[in-house]
Design an enzyme around this catalytic site. Structure first.
Site, PDB file in Angstrom:
ATOM      1  N   GLY A 123     117.841  73.639  52.049  1.00 34.34           N
ATOM      2  CA  GLY A 123     118.553  74.524  52.976  1.00 34.34           C
ATOM      3  C   GLY A 123     120.039  74.224  52.919  1.00 34.34           C
ATOM      4  O   GLY A 123     120.535  73.681  51.925  1.00 34.34           O
ATOM      5  N   ARG A 124     120.731  74.557  53.997  1.00 31.60           N
ATOM      6  CA  ARG A 124     122.196  74.392  54.000  1.00 31.60           C
ATOM      7  C   ARG A 124     122.621  72.975  53.647  1.00 31.60           C
ATOM      8  O   ARG A 124     123.483  72.755  52.791  1.00 31.60           O
ATOM      9  CB  ARG A 124     122.758  74.697  55.396  1.00 31.60           C
ATOM     10  CG  ARG A 124     122.701  76.122  55.831  1.00 31.60           C
ATOM     11  CD  ARG A 124     123.429  76.230  57.175  1.00 31.60           C
ATOM     12  NE  ARG A 124     123.184  77.499  57.810  1.00 31.60           N
ATOM     13  CZ  ARG A 124     122.124  77.770  58.562  1.00 31.60           C
ATOM     14  NH1 ARG A 124     121.215  76.829  58.792  1.00 31.60           N
ATOM     15  NH2 ARG A 124     121.965  78.955  59.105  1.00 31.60           N
ATOM     16  N   ILE A 125     122.028  71.998  54.335  1.00 30.62           N
ATOM     17  CA  ILE A 125     122.487  70.614  54.139  1.00 30.62           C
ATOM     18  C   ILE A 125     122.045  70.093  52.773  1.00 30.62           C
ATOM     19  O   ILE A 125     122.829  69.446  52.054  1.00 30.62           O
ATOM     20  CB  ILE A 125     121.999  69.700  55.291  1.00 30.62           C
ATOM     21  CG1 ILE A 125     122.534  70.221  56.642  1.00 30.62           C
ATOM     22  CG2 ILE A 125     122.460  68.264  55.068  1.00 30.62           C
ATOM     23  CD1 ILE A 125     121.997  69.506  57.871  1.00 30.62           C
TER      24      ILE A 125
ATOM     25  N   THR B 107     118.498  61.680  56.192  1.00 34.28           N
ATOM     26  CA  THR B 107     119.387  62.092  57.288  1.00 34.28           C
ATOM     27  C   THR B 107     118.762  63.277  58.035  1.00 34.28           C
ATOM     28  O   THR B 107     119.468  64.000  58.728  1.00 34.28           O
ATOM     29  CB  THR B 107     120.785  62.515  56.756  1.00 34.28           C
ATOM     30  OG1 THR B 107     120.593  63.479  55.705  1.00 34.28           O
ATOM     31  CG2 THR B 107     121.584  61.343  56.246  1.00 34.28           C
ATOM     32  N   SER B 108     117.444  63.470  57.877  1.00 28.69           N
ATOM     33  CA  SER B 108     116.816  64.634  58.527  1.00 28.69           C
ATOM     34  C   SER B 108     116.192  64.217  59.856  1.00 28.69           C
ATOM     35  O   SER B 108     116.888  64.220  60.879  1.00 28.69           O
ATOM     36  CB  SER B 108     115.805  65.294  57.590  1.00 28.69           C
ATOM     37  OG  SER B 108     114.770  64.386  57.224  1.00 28.69           O
ATOM     38  N   ARG B 109     114.927  63.834  59.834  1.00 32.74           N
ATOM     39  CA  ARG B 109     114.286  63.291  61.027  1.00 32.74           C
ATOM     40  C   ARG B 109     113.424  62.115  60.590  1.00 32.74           C
ATOM     41  O   ARG B 109     112.782  62.160  59.533  1.00 32.74           O
ATOM     42  CB  ARG B 109     113.410  64.352  61.716  1.00 32.74           C
ATOM     43  CG  ARG B 109     114.197  65.368  62.530  1.00 32.74           C
ATOM     44  CD  ARG B 109     114.844  64.732  63.773  1.00 32.74           C
ATOM     45  NE  ARG B 109     115.591  65.692  64.579  1.00 32.74           N
ATOM     46  CZ  ARG B 109     116.873  65.986  64.427  1.00 32.74           C
ATOM     47  NH1 ARG B 109     117.590  65.401  63.475  1.00 32.74           N
ATOM     48  NH2 ARG B 109     117.462  66.853  65.231  1.00 32.74           N
TER      49      ARG B 109
ATOM     50  N   GLU C   6     113.664  56.418  68.156  1.00 33.65           N
ATOM     51  CA  GLU C   6     115.079  56.024  68.255  1.00 33.65           C
ATOM     52  C   GLU C   6     115.402  55.584  69.673  1.00 33.65           C
ATOM     53  O   GLU C   6     114.949  56.236  70.614  1.00 33.65           O
ATOM     54  CB  GLU C   6     115.969  57.198  67.837  1.00 33.65           C
ATOM     55  CG  GLU C   6     115.777  57.534  66.362  1.00 33.65           C
ATOM     56  CD  GLU C   6     116.651  58.692  65.872  1.00 33.65           C
ATOM     57  OE1 GLU C   6     117.466  59.215  66.655  1.00 33.65           O
ATOM     58  OE2 GLU C   6     116.496  59.069  64.707  1.00 33.65           O
TER      59      GLU C   6
ATOM     60  N   HIS D 210     121.856  57.284  63.682  1.00 41.27           N
ATOM     61  CA  HIS D 210     121.820  58.751  63.778  1.00 41.27           C
ATOM     62  C   HIS D 210     123.233  59.329  63.987  1.00 41.27           C
ATOM     63  O   HIS D 210     123.510  59.995  64.994  1.00 41.27           O
ATOM     64  CB  HIS D 210     120.874  59.192  64.913  1.00 41.27           C
ATOM     65  CG  HIS D 210     120.332  60.580  64.719  1.00 41.27           C
ATOM     66  ND1 HIS D 210     119.082  60.980  65.154  1.00 41.27           N
ATOM     67  CD2 HIS D 210     120.872  61.685  64.138  1.00 41.27           C
ATOM     68  CE1 HIS D 210     118.881  62.253  64.850  1.00 41.27           C
ATOM     69  NE2 HIS D 210     119.963  62.698  64.230  1.00 41.27           N
TER      70      HIS D 210
ATOM     71  N   ALA E 176     124.991  61.069  61.338  1.00 36.74           N
ATOM     72  CA  ALA E 176     125.410  61.888  60.186  1.00 36.74           C
ATOM     73  C   ALA E 176     126.358  63.021  60.583  1.00 36.74           C
ATOM     74  O   ALA E 176     127.242  63.392  59.822  1.00 36.74           O
ATOM     75  CB  ALA E 176     124.195  62.432  59.454  1.00 36.74           C
TER      76      ALA E 176
HETATM   77  C1  DGY Z   1     120.941  67.575  64.319  1.00 38.91           C
HETATM   78  O1  DGY Z   1     121.830  68.376  64.627  1.00 38.91           O
HETATM   79  O2  DGY Z   1     119.766  67.897  64.287  1.00 38.91           O
HETATM   80  C2  DGY Z   1     121.366  66.192  63.943  1.00 38.91           C
HETATM   81  O3  DGY Z   1     120.306  65.330  63.797  1.00 38.91           O
HETATM   82  C3  DGY Z   1     122.403  65.635  64.884  1.00 38.91           C
HETATM   83  O4  DGY Z   1     123.564  66.331  64.677  1.00 38.91           O
END
Ligand code: DGY
Length: 319
Positions: A162-164, A233-235, A264, A283, A285
């Site tokens: 996706g975007r990221i 960096t997702s979940r 978390e 967390h 990012a």
């Molecule tokens: C999100 O936006 O889902 C990130 O984990 C925090 O910015």
């Protein structure tokens, strides 16, 4: 009927403090209450504070479920200050006609930058090096000290395009990398298991859903190269964290960079915290000043649109 009468101001709960840029937008039309100026409110606190509100701006740290929605029978919108919305009970919101919004786009590049911070740090052992210098353990330049793995011309495997994911892939071009990705929605998607076998650097960018929980489990970790670097960096729930700690300890994967965790904050007693070959971040990012401000403006804009009876720009639940 959503229209506000001249003297009525909307009642809004903001579960935790967000940047001023967002709160300022609420001021002309809303009486808002920031529940927690510092720290984390309990679920009970959120339920109590939600009584009678028209709208909620919530963070990814608060579970917004039926109990919260029960407290606010007139609730029109849950404006999430994050792009991920796995902490909101979407089915319950849909059932009640409550709109749910998020903050996509504004944090894409900032999050991709940070994924790269983790890739570089984990591949080139930046944190271990920093610790050696500070602790006075750095004695001399060594031909085989703190050897890492190369990033340039390596294979970057992006899971979730996706975007990221795409923003992370674009940065890979600068390192001359060959990019492969897994995303069932995309034509050139590579099967996940093949990606894990081929990639030198694996970066995760899928939302957390029942289908992606422990997407990277013990078995899949076994497919990775012993020189592979895994970055998330997702979940946190996308990775079986205990299995990852075992793989890192056993050296069946070279290193990891994690910004997100199954629970978390990560307990300092977790085995991950005893490992040198993992870089751990709290967390952060999307944590640049400009991006966090933009997220606040976006959440407030979504909330106000919904309260005015308009379609919010970033709707994730349409009743
Ligand atoms: C999100 O936006 O889902 C990130 O984990 C925090 O910015």
């Amino acid at each position: 009927m959503h229209l506000k009468t001249k003297d009525k101001r909307w009642r809004v709960l903001v579960t935790r403090r967000i940047p001023r840029a967002g709160l300022a937008l609420l001021e002309p039309d809303c009486d808002y209450h920031v529940l927690a100026e510092e720290g984390l409110p309990s679920h009970e606190d959120v339920v109590r504070a939600a009584v009678g509100v028209d709208g909620i701006i919530s963070l990814l740290t608060e579970r917004i479920d039926a109990a919260v929605m029960d407290a606010a029978p007139g609730l029109k919108v849950i404006a999430n200050y994050a792009v991920g919305f796995d902490h909101v009970d979407l089915a319950e919101a849909r059932r009640r006609g409550v709109l749910v919004t998020n903050t996509p786009g504004v944090l894409t590049e900032t999050t991709a930058d940070f994924a790269w911070a983790l890739i570089l740090a984990a591949a080139r052992r930046v944190v271990e090096g920093d610790e050696e210098v500070r602790a006075g353990r750095w004695r001399t330049w060594e031909p085989e000290g703190l050897l890492g793995v190369d990033i340039h011309h390596a294979v970057l495997g992006v899971v979730g395009y996706g975007r990221i994911g795409q923003a992370v892939a674009r940065r890979g071009a600068g390192f001359g990398m060959r990019v492969i990705f897994h995303d069932p929605g995309e034509q050139e998607s590579v099967p996940l298991d093949d990606l894990l076998r081929q990639a030198d650097i694996i970066s995760l960018h899928v939302p957390l859903t029942p289908a992606t929980r422990h997407f990277i489990d013990r078995e899949r970790l076994r497919l990775c190269k012993p020189t592979a670097v895994l970055v998330n960096t997702s979940r946190g729930g996308v990775v079986d964290q205990d299995a990852l700690a075992e793989a890192l300890a056993a050296g069946t994967i070279f290193s990891a960079g994690l910004d997100v965790f199954e629970s978390e904050p990560l307990s300092p007693d977790h085995p991950l915290c005893r490992l040198k070959n993992v870089v751990l971040a709290p967390h952060i990012a999307s944590a640049s000043r400009a991006t966090r401000d933009r997220m606040a403006v976006m959440a407030a804009t979504n909330l106000l649109a919904a309260l005015r009876g308009e379609t919010p720009p970033n709707l994730v639940v349409r009743p």
